[in-house]
Design an enzyme around this catalytic site. Sequence first.
Site, PDB file in Angstrom:
ATOM      1  N   GLU A   1       0.753  -1.266  -0.353  1.00 22.22           N
ATOM      2  CA  GLU A   1      -0.067   0.131   0.041  1.00 22.22           C
ATOM      3  C   GLU A   1       0.581   1.153  -0.041  1.00 22.22           C
ATOM      4  O   GLU A   1       0.718   2.549   0.181  1.00 22.22           O
ATOM      5  CB  GLU A   1      -1.150   0.234   0.974  1.00 22.22           C
TER       6      GLU A   1
ATOM      7  N   HIS B   1      -1.710   1.694   8.762  1.00 26.23           N
ATOM      8  CA  HIS B   1      -3.627   0.887   7.735  1.00 26.23           C
ATOM      9  C   HIS B   1      -3.397  -0.419   8.555  1.00 26.23           C
ATOM     10  O   HIS B   1      -2.128  -1.150   8.542  1.00 26.23           O
ATOM     11  CB  HIS B   1      -2.653   0.330   5.961  1.00 26.23           C
TER      12      HIS B   1
ATOM     13  N   HIS C   1      -6.423  -3.302  10.093  1.00 29.83           N
ATOM     14  CA  HIS C   1      -8.045  -4.493   9.316  1.00 29.83           C
ATOM     15  C   HIS C   1      -9.024  -4.122  10.994  1.00 29.83           C
ATOM     16  O   HIS C   1      -8.929  -5.534  11.483  1.00 29.83           O
ATOM     17  CB  HIS C   1      -7.874  -5.284   9.051  1.00 29.83           C
TER      18      HIS C   1
ATOM     19  N   HIS D   1     -12.582  -3.808   3.962  1.00 31.55           N
ATOM     20  CA  HIS D   1     -11.043  -3.366   4.036  1.00 31.55           C
ATOM     21  C   HIS D   1     -10.860  -3.148   5.167  1.00 31.55           C
ATOM     22  O   HIS D   1      -9.966  -3.887   6.259  1.00 31.55           O
ATOM     23  CB  HIS D   1     -10.525  -3.292   2.322  1.00 31.55           C
TER      24      HIS D   1
HETATM   25  O1  2HA Z   1      -0.607  -5.691   3.449  1.00 28.96           O
HETATM   26  O2  2HA Z   1      -3.255  -5.409   4.299  1.00 28.96           O
HETATM   27  O3  2HA Z   1      -3.965  -3.873   2.034  1.00 28.96           O
HETATM   28  C1  2HA Z   1      -2.084  -5.917   3.349  1.00 28.96           C
HETATM   29  C2  2HA Z   1      -2.847  -5.237   3.208  1.00 28.96           C
HETATM   30  C3  2HA Z   1      -2.980  -4.920   2.129  1.00 28.96           C
HETATM   31 ZN    ZN Z   2      -5.075  -4.230   4.135  1.00 28.59          ZN
END
Ligand code: 2HA
Ligand code: ZN
Length: 273
Positions: free
Chosen positions: A119, A142, A144, A214
């Site tokens: 990313e 980033h 999840h 996502h």
């Molecule tokens: O690095 O989360 O969006 C893996 C991810 C890609």
């Molecule tokens: Zn991701």
Amino acid sequence: MKSVLETRPELKAVIDQIAEVTGYLWQKGWAERNGGNITVNVTECIDEEMKALPAIAPVQQIGMVLPCLKGKFFYCKGTGKRMRDLAKQPMQNGSIVRICDDCASYEIIADEPVVPTSELPTHLALQNYLLETGSCYKATLHTHPIELVAMSHIQRFLRGDEMTRVLWSMIPETLAFAPLGIGIVPYGLPSSVELAEATLEKIKKHDVVLWEKHGTVAVGQDIMDAFDQTDVLCKAANIYMCARSMGSEPDGMTDAAVKELQEVFNLPKVRPC
Ligand code: 2HA
Ligand code: ZN
């Protein structure tokens, strides 16, 4: 092999904090397999000797031209690497890169040729924006977060600022510590420049951006700050889901109570620095 961290306590402190946070991401269940990624602008910690280090891997393209990044240095999580491994060995699961003079490519300088996160366009587009606006923010995260991703599967929360309104109304701290709220980016192909561009637009006016179905992207003064921003919003989402699982839609604080908090605590409507 000798690490660049050995003689650089300031840089080591930044990397140690990244390792601490990646441990939290794994413990929270936000970082399955290689999920999530991080960049931190470490330019202030790079001395002349380190600036002169040669590249240890061929130059790579970013996919965007980012004029404010010329000559800047970033720690980046490696693509395919696990957050839980990074927590133990940050320099084997991430690397330090230098942005080349063309502002469109980068080279890895330390410690090992670990290729940065998939990313990268999103992270570096945000870093470019932070530098362009003179911000003191240095970190992008980033991840999840389960409850926030779950909420992004429900159309009602993707419209306007409905998600922010519901999250703010769960517990006063959400508004106090995420006063700009959460911005929604419709589903986009992971790693794409389009996703990076949409994220950049939303982060200008929000603390955290939610990629539909996502994950989240947050910016912070350091990586702990970016983690806290995400955590505060995810806690509110968790409270919402706990109330729902007890069988009804939670009342939420009233709009008047939310407004009162905004006024009494004089909460910022733009990012303070
Ligand atoms: O690095 O989360 O969006 C893996 C991810 C890609
Ligand atoms: Zn991701």
